[in-house]
Design an enzyme around this catalytic site. Structure first.
Site, PDB file in Angstrom:
ATOM      1  N   GLU A  89      28.067  49.245  57.049  1.00  0.00           N
ATOM      2  CA  GLU A  89      28.467  48.691  58.379  1.00  0.00           C
ATOM      3  C   GLU A  89      27.823  49.854  59.584  1.00  0.00           C
ATOM      4  O   GLU A  89      27.563  49.462  60.523  1.00  0.00           O
ATOM      5  CB  GLU A  89      29.995  48.710  58.571  1.00  0.00           C
ATOM      6  CG  GLU A  89      30.455  47.767  57.894  1.00  0.00           C
ATOM      7  CD  GLU A  89      30.229  46.446  58.216  1.00  0.00           C
ATOM      8  OE1 GLU A  89      30.011  46.014  59.653  1.00  0.00           O
ATOM      9  OE2 GLU A  89      30.255  45.476  57.668  1.00  0.00           O
ATOM     10  N   SER A 349      38.755   9.783  45.072  1.00  0.00           N
ATOM     11  CA  SER A 349      38.946   8.243  45.578  1.00  0.00           C
ATOM     12  C   SER A 349      39.490   8.320  46.913  1.00  0.00           C
ATOM     13  O   SER A 349      39.498   7.159  47.600  1.00  0.00           O
ATOM     14  CB  SER A 349      39.763   7.199  44.634  1.00  0.00           C
ATOM     15  OG  SER A 349      38.742   7.118  43.292  1.00  0.00           O
TER      16      SER A 349
END
Length: 741
Positions: A89, A349
């Site tokens: 970082e 479905s």
């Protein structure tokens, strides 16, 4: 000409200089203003914070709304953990004064190339400011404020104090703020006991907790963790042997089971939504004293909780209820050690109404009674299969949807077109990946899938006459002085015509009566439903089970599965449907769907439908016995009218002589009567038969002259005749026929 160019360049230079001076003044004014802003020290250091969340009656929701319950002192964090975060970082953390200007310049160049604010080049100090003092919006103004406050922060705190504050507020996903909470959640241990590879994984996670989640995106998390380890090795924080050993080890999670109810509670979902709409993290929302007022309905929440509890589910699960008219989420409950609303699952479905049949109805491609051939088929190199390998021949679109037959769904999607079908679904809140471009979509085959909130929201548009609005948990938010700072104003979009939405709803009513969701039939209410089951590839086991049902007033969706993809013993038509049934049995819902004026009922010729699979309107002469009532949109009525009972089509009779018998073969219709006569005398007759028939007539002589009289059984006034002449010879036969009316 040269003088004109010289003047133009001078003016251009002055304009550019003025713009630069203006920009510099604008930036400096923001910077000076930000330098004068007081630091919110409570936001930096407060470990125990509670958020206030209320239901629709303005009563506090009694759930655990505390965050950042655990913090850790920098002295209890190992060097390998600290170095992991610094290496990935902010490598120059201990050398800069809050801002790394070299990284900012590099990021500016990259952003100009990309024409976006993709890179921020924030130091650890800047990230701490962003997470505790500012919003998360990506603007130049916020970036300038971030820089100014970061410099102030560096003057007031030591580097170790800043790193400690940073590690205690940074977000690690799954409701984990701070490294102590993250360590306890992902590895079931305190942060001081984190190993090198565990520290590297957590350091890699914070860039994007969703993208690098070891739970949902293991490969991404592993790659990111190994990048952190590589940076640590290059920074000489670890040795070559430590690097090689760590990068070749898997990510071994040990998820803490304790937060599963809190992770998937209604209040937590509301807090997550508040972060989204306000653009600030939950810690800041709590510290500012903001109050979150939701749409939760206590009666419906209790009914959903009871329905889920009654089924005694052993897998992960979630249930959600939407008030259709208000586009508001009135009940939600989930159970998992992972955050369910952050996950996407294959819809199976349940995608068919949204992606296939809804668009096909709205594009006037099908009627509910359209006949679709269910057969083995291949479309664009895709060969879909039905469950159990059963193929039914011609079925109506209504039955294909209600019984969840796969082949017709793929065919209808091909009629609509993938891009057009996806556009409909996207307007109903369903997101697709760029790779979602095959006919597997008709059966729910998506790269990532959908979450339960978006799926339920799409279905609620059918109940709302085709109008969609994104469902929300939050009604409004106030500050600590009860001043309104946010109010939900639903934005609706008409996705399909109201007649199309009603026809689809009527098809899904059939699913709830006689289809895969027929367990709901005993409720005795006006309800539409669809089930979905997702099987594990090359296995008889399932991964997901769904039911989404709706009345005019509310939509209820239930999902069962496991977010770690372990198999389940559930299917959509069973346990999820039982849960939905239990829910509706506990709430009073007597609402009924309103039929739009554009929906009409017409009689169709059932014989033509069964014989030739064509949709033809019945004529006025057709007896009721051969008619069938169907719903249509007045904007899309069948254009053909049946001629049955106004004329009789020619019948082809094939005749031959076998030994001493005449054999007459023909294709019979069950609504016609056939009378065979010789010299006016009836030899035999056939009525009520369908399909190929053979008639045997005795021949006493060498010739037989037969007249076949055929007519509609229910209307014998209209007749046709066929004359058949047969001649018997020793080895051959002759036959002649003549048709007349």
């Amino acid at each position: 000409m040269k003088k004109f160019i010289k003047v133009f360049l001078i003016i251009l230079f002055i304009c550019i200089l003025a713009c630069l001076i203006g920009v510099a003044f604008y930036i400096s004014s923001i910077y000076v203003s930000a330098r004068a802003m007081p630091l919110n020290k409570e936001a930096l250091s407060s470990p125990y914070i509670s958020l206030q969340v209320f239901d629709s009656e303005n009563r506090p929701i009694k759930e655990d709304n505390e965050i950042n319950k655990a913090v850790v002192n920098i002295s209890n964090i190992s060097d390998s953990t600290k170095n992991a975060f610094i290496s990935i970082e902010d490598k120059s953390f201990y050398n800069h004064h809050g801002v790394n200007y070299k990284r900012i310049f590099k990021a500016m160049i990259n952003n100009l190339k990309a024409r976006s604010l993709k890179e921020g080049a924030s130091t650890i100090t800047q990230q701490l400011v962003k997470n505790t003092q500012l919003t998360s919006e990506k603007t130049f103004e916020r970036k300038i404020k971030e820089i100014a406050l970061a410099q102030r922060l560096e003057k007031n705190y030591t580097k170790d104090e800043i790193l400690e504050l940073y590690l205690n507020v940074i977000y690690f996903g799954n409701n984990c703020y701070g490294i102590e909470n993250a360590s306890n959640y992902y590895f079931s241990k305190d942060a001081k006991y984190l190993s090198l590879e565990e520290s590297a994984m957590l350091a890699g996670l914070i860039k994007s907790p969703a993208k690098y989640s070891p739970i949902k995106n293991y490969d991404n998390a592993l790659s990111r963790r190994n990048l952190v380890l590589k940076e640590m090795y290059q920074d000489k924080c670890i040795s070559a042997s430590e690097y090689n050993l760590a990068k070749n080890s898997p990510i071994n999670l040990n998820i803490n089971n304790q937060p599963k109810n809190k992770l998937n509670s209604y209040s937590q979902a509301s807090i997550d939504e508040a972060e989204e709409v306000l653009g600030i993290p939950a810690r800041q929302i709590a510290l500012k004293g903001y109050k979150i007022y939701t749409y939760q309905n206590s009666e419906k929440q209790e009914a959903l909780d009871e329905a889920l509890k009654k089924q005694n589910i052993s897998s992960d699960y979630a249930g959600i209820v939407i008030d259709n008219e208000g586009h508001s989420i009135v009940a939600y409950n989930g159970n998992s050690i992972f955050k369910i609303l952050d996950a996407k699952r294959q819809p199976g479905s349940c995608i068919k109404p949204i992606l296939v049949y809804g668009p096909a109805l709205n594009e006037d491609i099908i009627y509910p009674c359209s006949q679709l051939l269910d057969e083995k088929t291949t479309i664009s190199d895709y060969t879909p299969k039905n469950v159990g390998g059963v193929y039914r021949g011609y079925v109506s679109a209504r039955d294909a949807l209600s019984k969840s037959i796969n082949i017709p769904a793929v065919k209808v999607l091909s009629y609509v077109g993938i891009d057009k079908a996806k556009a409909y679904a996207e307007h109903m809140g369903i997101e697709f990946d760029a790779k979602d471009d095959s006919y597997t979509l008709a059966l729910g085959g998506m790269t990532y899938g959908v979450n339960i909130k978006d799926l339920a929201g799409a279905y609620s548009s059918f109940a709302n006459n085709g109008s969609y609005s994104k469902p929300r948990f939050i009604s409004f938010i106030t500050d600590k002085n009860n001043k309104l700072i946010y109010i939900n104003k639903p934005k609706t979009e008409q996705v399909m015509r109201e007649d199309s939405a009603y026809l689809l709803t009527d098809m899904l009513r059939t699913c709830a009566k006689t289809g895969t969701a027929k367990k709901l039939a005993s409720l005795g209410i006006d309800i539409a439903s669809k089930t979905g089951t997702v099987g594990k590839k090359n296995s008889k086991q399932n991964l997901d089970a769904w039911n989404v049902s709706y009345t005019k007033d509310q939509t209820c969706a239930v999902w069962l599965g496991n977010l770690d993809n372990s198999p389940i013993d559930y299917a959509g038509g069973n346990q999820p449907t039982e849960i939905v049934k239990n829910y509706f049995s506990l709430v009073s819902d007597i609402s009924t769907f309103d039929r739009p004026s554009s929906i009409v009922e017409r009689d169709i010729d059932e014989t033509e439908l069964n014989e030739n699979h064509r949709i033809m309107l019945a004529n006025v002469y057709m007896p009721e016995r051969y008619k069938h009532k169907e719903l249509f949109s007045s904007l899309n009525l069948p254009s053909d009218i049946s001629e049955k009972f106004t004329k009789i089509d020619d019948v082809n009779f094939a005749s031959k002589v076998e030994n001493d018998s005449a054999v007459i073969t023909f294709d019979a219709k069950n609504y016609l009567t056939y009378v065979f006569k010789e010299n006016g005398k009836t030899l035999t007759s056939i009525s009520g038969k369908n399909g190929e028939q053979k008639v045997y007539l005795s021949m006493s002589g060498s010739k037989l002259n037969v007249v076949v009289e055929y007519f509609y059984t229910l209307d014998p006034t209209l007749k046709s005749y066929k004359q058949i002449n047969l001649i018997k010879t020793k080895n051959t036969y002759k036959s002649n026929d003549k048709w007349f009316m």
